[in-house]
Write a protein that holds these residues in place. Structure first.
Motif, PDB file in Angstrom:
ATOM      1  N   UNK A 118       1.859  -1.549   7.893  1.00 27.04           N
ATOM      2  CA  UNK A 118       0.678  -1.552   7.052  1.00 27.04           C
ATOM      3  C   UNK A 118       0.115  -2.953   6.944  1.00 27.04           C
ATOM      4  N   UNK A 119      -0.770  -3.146   6.011  1.00 26.24           N
ATOM      5  CA  UNK A 119      -1.485  -4.407   5.854  1.00 26.24           C
ATOM      6  C   UNK A 119      -1.224  -4.985   4.473  1.00 26.24           C
ATOM      7  N   UNK A 120      -0.983  -6.290   4.413  1.00 27.88           N
ATOM      8  CA  UNK A 120      -0.919  -7.012   3.146  1.00 27.88           C
ATOM      9  C   UNK A 120      -2.211  -7.822   3.024  1.00 27.88           C
ATOM     10  N   UNK A 145      -6.934   2.481   2.160  1.00 31.78           N
ATOM     11  CA  UNK A 145      -6.754   1.687   0.948  1.00 31.78           C
ATOM     12  C   UNK A 145      -5.588   2.142   0.101  1.00 31.78           C
ATOM     13  N   UNK A 146      -4.911   3.230   0.515  1.00 27.47           N
ATOM     14  CA  UNK A 146      -3.756   3.711  -0.239  1.00 27.47           C
ATOM     15  C   UNK A 146      -2.569   2.766  -0.130  1.00 27.47           C
ATOM     16  N   UNK A 147      -1.760   2.710  -1.174  1.00 26.16           N
ATOM     17  CA  UNK A 147      -0.616   1.792  -1.212  1.00 26.16           C
ATOM     18  C   UNK A 147       0.612   2.469  -0.609  1.00 26.16           C
ATOM     19  N   UNK A 148       1.195   1.831   0.411  1.00 26.58           N
ATOM     20  CA  UNK A 148       2.377   2.358   1.079  1.00 26.58           C
ATOM     21  C   UNK A 148       3.673   1.812   0.495  1.00 26.58           C
ATOM     22  N   UNK A 149       3.653   0.607  -0.041  1.00 28.80           N
ATOM     23  CA  UNK A 149       4.882   0.031  -0.599  1.00 28.80           C
ATOM     24  C   UNK A 149       4.528  -1.067  -1.589  1.00 28.80           C
ATOM     25  N   UNK A 150       5.314  -1.148  -2.664  1.00 25.49           N
ATOM     26  CA  UNK A 150       5.212  -2.231  -3.639  1.00 25.49           C
ATOM     27  C   UNK A 150       6.359  -3.193  -3.379  1.00 25.49           C
ATOM     28  N   UNK A 198      -2.424   1.060   3.514  1.00 22.07           N
ATOM     29  CA  UNK A 198      -2.972   1.705   4.693  1.00 22.07           C
ATOM     30  C   UNK A 198      -4.401   1.174   4.840  1.00 22.07           C
ATOM     31  N   UNK A 199      -4.642   0.417   5.890  1.00 17.11           N
ATOM     32  CA  UNK A 199      -5.927  -0.254   6.053  1.00 17.11           C
ATOM     33  C   UNK A 199      -7.078   0.732   6.210  1.00 17.11           C
ATOM     34  N   UNK A 200      -6.783   1.937   6.668  1.00 15.35           N
ATOM     35  CA  UNK A 200      -7.841   2.928   6.887  1.00 15.35           C
ATOM     36  C   UNK A 200      -8.275   3.614   5.595  1.00 15.35           C
ATOM     37  N   UNK A 260      -8.502   0.675  -7.193  1.00 19.02           N
ATOM     38  CA  UNK A 260      -8.178   1.751  -8.127  1.00 19.02           C
ATOM     39  C   UNK A 260      -6.765   2.285  -7.900  1.00 19.02           C
ATOM     40  N   UNK A 261      -6.299   2.264  -6.635  1.00 19.07           N
ATOM     41  CA  UNK A 261      -4.938   2.736  -6.370  1.00 19.07           C
ATOM     42  C   UNK A 261      -3.905   1.743  -6.903  1.00 19.07           C
TER      43      UNK A 261
END
Length: 341
Positions: A108-110, A217-222, A213-215, A130-131
């Protein structure tokens, strides 16, 4: 930058922990974090992991505890909070003279620089902002006793604990006299709200500490759970707002990419968090000020560590002027929220 780990010895330990390491390991420093040092580790077959170790130089008591971070992240697997799978904590002195926490690498993307943020569409930026608020609500919904974190920290009122801890951190890392920062400390002490519920608090929640997820904007990991504790959940939202720069803010050396089109305002993020969590925002102003105050103290500590050990720098240059701008912003937020006239 060099990798302050013996990668050969680390490969041996990882294999003993059940990881399929092919050939020799290579590593490189990643991220803009200036606390625990983070490395991406790759083997010859293209498998990747993340390793974290405490920074170089003198460490403050209780800070940079990677074994504690491992415990928290391991406990959150299956809780609904997105965290990377954990591998273990290596205490082999042949690898490093400090414990090293190894976890899986999450693709993913940071979003840790403006170029990365600009590559996102405005719609993705908005969904990301918002996520962040919704993910924070998920963290605060964790049943701390059910996941085994009920004894992670004291359950005494959180605001006095935070004020005591971070005031002490300031004294131990102070680079110069800052009477207006000390006055902000006193203002917070005079305006402590009534204690709220006790929840898991991330302690350092912002856009650079998540993988997206760059496509979408959802968060994959904190990431970066080293400051996590038990406390008032609104403290986390206050810190998130403290890190979130928006148009019209004074420059303070903070991450300014969130001023780009599409990213929600602080008010929109706060409203989304309160909607998702079902909480009242009555005391959020206090926690927003405390968040800015804490960021200023963290910045002072980072500046102290870089002065003591230049190798701890990670591409972001802090100056005394940057730290002063953060203190000034803290006073502005206090005025906006009625803590001072």
């Amino acid at each position: 930058m060099s990798v302050e780990l013996d990668l050969g010895a680390l490969a041996v330990w990882m294999r003993s922990a059940g990881e399929s390491v092919v050939g020799e390991l290579t590593g490189r420093r990643v991220g803009q974090g200036q606390s625990n040092l983070t490395y991406r580790i790759d083997d010859e077959a293209g498998h990747s992991w993340i390793a974290r170790r405490p920074p170089l130089g003198k460490l403050l008591a209780s800070a940079h505890d990677v074994a504690r971070e491992y415990r928290i992240m391991s406990a959150l697997r299956g809780s609904g909070v997105p965290v990377p799978p954990t591998i273990g904590v290596c205490t082999d002195v042949g690898v490093a003279d400090v414990p090293v926490f190894v976890m899986a690498h999450v693709e993913g993307t940071v979003v840790d620089d403006e170029e990365t943020a600009r590559a996102l569409t405005p719609d993705v930026r908005r969904r990301l902002g918002l996520d962040l608020a919704r993910t924070l609500a998920k963290i605060h919904a964790v049943d701390i006793d059910a996941v085994g974190l009920g004894d992670l920290a004291s359950r005494k009122p959180y605001a006095p604990r935070q004020l005591k801890r971070w005031a002490r951190q300031l004294e131990e890392s102070r680079t110069q006299d800052r009477p207006d920062l000390d006055a902000l400390t006193e203002l917070l002490r005079e305006n402590i709200p009534e204690p709220d519920e006790i929840a898991l608090v991330h302690g350092d929640f912002h856009v650079r500490n998540v993988i997206i997820d760059e496509a979408t904007g959802g968060i994959r990991a904190v990431l970066d759970w080293e400051l996590s504790t038990l406390g008032d959940p609104l403290a986390d939202m206050g810190s998130a707002l403290a890190y979130w720069t928006q148009a019209g803010d004074m420059p303070g050396g903070m991450f300014a990419a969130s001023t780009l089109d599409g990213f929600p305002t602080r008010a929109e993020m706060a409203a989304e968090y309160l909607r998702a969590s079902g909480r009242s925002g009555q005391a959020l102003g206090f926690w927003h000020v405390l968040g800015v105050w804490k960021v200023a103290i963290i910045a002072e500590g980072v500046y102290r560590r870089v002065l003591d050990e230049p190798e701890n720098a990670a591409g972001v240059t802090l100056t005394p002027e940057n730290i002063q701008a953060l203190v000034d912003h803290g006073w502005d937020v206090a005025k906006e929220n009625g803590l001072v006239t």
